[in-house]
Scaffold this motif. Structure first.
Motif, PDB file in Angstrom:
ATOM      1  N   TRP A   1       0.716  -1.176  -0.064  1.00  0.00           N
ATOM      2  CA  TRP A   1       0.085  -0.159  -0.116  1.00  0.00           C
ATOM      3  C   TRP A   1       0.856   1.279   0.106  1.00  0.00           C
ATOM      4  O   TRP A   1       1.510   1.492   0.976  1.00  0.00           O
ATOM      5  CB  TRP A   1      -0.925   0.150   1.427  1.00  0.00           C
TER       6      TRP A   1
ATOM      7  N   ASP B   1       1.006   5.193  -0.414  1.00  0.00           N
ATOM      8  CA  ASP B   1       0.093   6.327   0.234  1.00  0.00           C
ATOM      9  C   ASP B   1       1.135   7.656  -0.332  1.00  0.00           C
ATOM     10  O   ASP B   1       2.069   7.852   0.206  1.00  0.00           O
ATOM     11  CB  ASP B   1      -0.200   6.467   1.337  1.00  0.00           C
TER      12      ASP B   1
ATOM     13  N   PHE C   1      -7.056   6.095  -6.574  1.00  0.00           N
ATOM     14  CA  PHE C   1      -6.560   4.528  -6.320  1.00  0.00           C
ATOM     15  C   PHE C   1      -6.100   4.050  -7.425  1.00  0.00           C
ATOM     16  O   PHE C   1      -6.769   3.912  -8.545  1.00  0.00           O
ATOM     17  CB  PHE C   1      -7.788   3.847  -5.546  1.00  0.00           C
TER      18      PHE C   1
ATOM     19  N   TYR D   1      -5.586   0.053  -8.285  1.00  0.00           N
ATOM     20  CA  TYR D   1      -5.489  -1.113  -7.400  1.00  0.00           C
ATOM     21  C   TYR D   1      -5.316  -2.607  -8.469  1.00  0.00           C
ATOM     22  O   TYR D   1      -5.830  -2.413  -9.545  1.00  0.00           O
ATOM     23  CB  TYR D   1      -7.034  -1.096  -6.911  1.00  0.00           C
TER      24      TYR D   1
ATOM     25  N   THR E   1      -2.553   4.902  -3.337  1.00  0.00           N
ATOM     26  CA  THR E   1      -3.390   6.101  -3.094  1.00  0.00           C
ATOM     27  C   THR E   1      -2.765   7.609  -3.296  1.00  0.00           C
ATOM     28  O   THR E   1      -1.694   7.731  -2.900  1.00  0.00           O
ATOM     29  CB  THR E   1      -4.080   6.097  -1.495  1.00  0.00           C
TER      30      THR E   1
ATOM     31  N   ILE F   1      -7.567   7.973   6.715  1.00  0.00           N
ATOM     32  CA  ILE F   1      -6.486   7.283   6.430  1.00  0.00           C
ATOM     33  C   ILE F   1      -5.992   6.735   7.485  1.00  0.00           C
ATOM     34  O   ILE F   1      -5.625   5.284   7.795  1.00  0.00           O
ATOM     35  CB  ILE F   1      -5.452   7.862   5.560  1.00  0.00           C
TER      36      ILE F   1
ATOM     37  N   ILE G   1      -7.398   3.272   8.797  1.00  0.00           N
ATOM     38  CA  ILE G   1      -7.093   2.009   8.093  1.00  0.00           C
ATOM     39  C   ILE G   1      -5.709   1.856   8.236  1.00  0.00           C
ATOM     40  O   ILE G   1      -5.368   0.384   8.222  1.00  0.00           O
ATOM     41  CB  ILE G   1      -7.543   2.249   6.807  1.00  0.00           C
TER      42      ILE G   1
ATOM     43  N   CYS H   1      -6.223  -6.873   7.440  1.00  0.00           N
ATOM     44  CA  CYS H   1      -6.506  -6.815   6.075  1.00  0.00           C
ATOM     45  C   CYS H   1      -5.856  -7.802   5.563  1.00  0.00           C
ATOM     46  O   CYS H   1      -4.488  -7.956   5.334  1.00  0.00           O
ATOM     47  CB  CYS H   1      -6.119  -5.472   5.354  1.00  0.00           C
TER      48      CYS H   1
ATOM     49  N   LEU I   1      -8.627  -4.323   1.830  1.00  0.00           N
ATOM     50  CA  LEU I   1      -8.133  -2.801   2.074  1.00  0.00           C
ATOM     51  C   LEU I   1      -8.922  -1.688   1.134  1.00  0.00           C
ATOM     52  O   LEU I   1      -9.423  -0.956   1.667  1.00  0.00           O
ATOM     53  CB  LEU I   1      -6.659  -2.747   1.644  1.00  0.00           C
ATOM     54  N   LEU I   2      -8.834  -2.173  -0.061  1.00  0.00           N
ATOM     55  CA  LEU I   2      -9.772  -1.204  -0.986  1.00  0.00           C
ATOM     56  C   LEU I   2     -11.100  -1.187  -0.595  1.00  0.00           C
ATOM     57  O   LEU I   2     -11.837  -0.090  -0.510  1.00  0.00           O
ATOM     58  CB  LEU I   2      -9.782  -1.806  -2.504  1.00  0.00           C
TER      59      LEU I   2
ATOM     60  N   LEU J   1     -11.112   1.231   2.306  1.00  0.00           N
ATOM     61  CA  LEU J   1     -10.704   2.809   1.856  1.00  0.00           C
ATOM     62  C   LEU J   1     -12.170   3.511   1.293  1.00  0.00           C
ATOM     63  O   LEU J   1     -12.531   4.459   1.762  1.00  0.00           O
ATOM     64  CB  LEU J   1      -9.852   2.760   1.071  1.00  0.00           C
TER      65      LEU J   1
ATOM     66  N   CYS K   1     -14.527   6.365   2.513  1.00  0.00           N
ATOM     67  CA  CYS K   1     -14.802   7.644   1.750  1.00  0.00           C
ATOM     68  C   CYS K   1     -16.265   7.648   1.738  1.00  0.00           C
ATOM     69  O   CYS K   1     -16.802   9.147   1.797  1.00  0.00           O
ATOM     70  CB  CYS K   1     -14.377   7.292   0.501  1.00  0.00           C
TER      71      CYS K   1
END
Length: 296
Positions: A13, A15, A84, A86, A93, A102, A105, A114, A120-121, A124, A128
């Motif tokens: 992941w 970021d 994203f 993915y 991200t 954020i 998570i 996760c 994970l997606l 997120l 959101c």
């Protein structure tokens, strides 16, 4: 700034917070990201989208801001963008500022909550969507307030401006969720996944609330204009009644104000009281005529 939150979780992941051109280019080259999609990350007013590439998917999701400005009514004032990238191997991200959603998570990932990128997606996207919960509640309360004002306190302060901004916010948020449907649909494409189904349910709940708010605001606007028109008609009716009373009186005064030499009434001793009496009789006759017609 680049953060790698899952170096030892079996997937990555990455970021990126307000990345420089060099940072974004380096990540794009490492993960073979399409230049056009990378360019989309840099557009602050880009609308939600879902695009499937050969070995990864690209998502743009707009989250609600903490902006409490009453007259905010544009995409950038009401929402922020998170992009994203993915795949089963990584999630990247990209966003311009730190977001509160954020950190919780990140903690879940650190505690190995996760097991894959889909989980994970889903976390997120669900986070959101949750940014819309409180604003929708405030919009609902605002609509209730204006509904009370329209029906119970019609003389209360400017309604039209407040209703305009409510309508603009509702329209914009509804459009954001409609454009986000492909993202939710792709996320919940596997049957039997309870977590992604919960995210879809949250999406449907927000969409239902917005649909109800949208309909209520349009009804309030229609009622507001109807009440305003009714008030105008009532005012015109009263003014018309006054004008009908004064029209014959004005005519009589105008006739006797001409002062011709051969007007016998001007020489009569009872001329003035006689004219005044006639004006009173005309007024009384008009009053009873209006009462008989039901106009008073």
């Amino acid at each position: 700034m680049i953060n790698n939150f899952t170096e030892h979780q079996g997937f990555e992941w990455i970021d990126l917070i307000d990345p420089t051109a060099e940072e974004l280019t380096g990540v794009a080259e490492k993960y073979n990201l399409h230049p056009a999609l990378v360019n989309d990350c840099l557009q602050p007013d880009h609308l939600p989208k879902y695009e499937r590439m050969e070995d990864y998917a690209f998502i743009i999701f707009r989250i609600h801001t903490h902006n409490n400005v009453v007259e905010a009514d544009t995409v950038q004032e009401l929402t922020h963008k998170i992009a994203f990238f993915y795949s089963s191997r990584f999630i990247i991200t990209v966003h311009r500022r730190n977001h509160d959603l954020i950190l919780p998570i990140v903690e879940l990932v650190k505690h190995e909550k996760c097991s894959n990128t889909l989980d994970l997606l889903n976390l997120l996207i669900s986070a959101c969507l949750n940014t819309y919960t409180e604003p929708l509640s405030k919009l609902a309360k605002a609509v209730d307030y204006y509904e009370e004002v329209v029906f119970l306190r019609p003389k209360k302060a400017p309604l039209l401006k407040g209703l305009y901004y409510l309508k603009r916010k509702t329209d914009l948020l509804k459009r954001m969720l409609i454009l986000s449907f492909d993202i939710i649909d792709a996320l919940d494409s596997q049957e039997g996944n309870v977590n992604t189904r919960d995210t879809r349910d949250l999406y449907v709940k927000h969409q239902s609330i917005l649909d109800a708010l949208f309909e209520n605001i349009h009804q309030l606007l229609a009622i507001y204009f109807s009440v305003s028109s009714q008030k105008t008609n009532e005012t015109m009716r009263i003014l018309t009644i006054f004008s009908v009373f004064f029209m014959p009186l004005t005519f009589i005064v105008g006739v006797y104000g001409m002062n011709f030499e051969f007007m016998p009434e001007l020489k009569w001793e009872m001329g003035y009281p006689g004219v005044m009496a006639m004006m009173v009789l005309v007024t009384i006759a008009i009053y009873f005529w209006f009462k008989r017609k039901g106009w008073l």
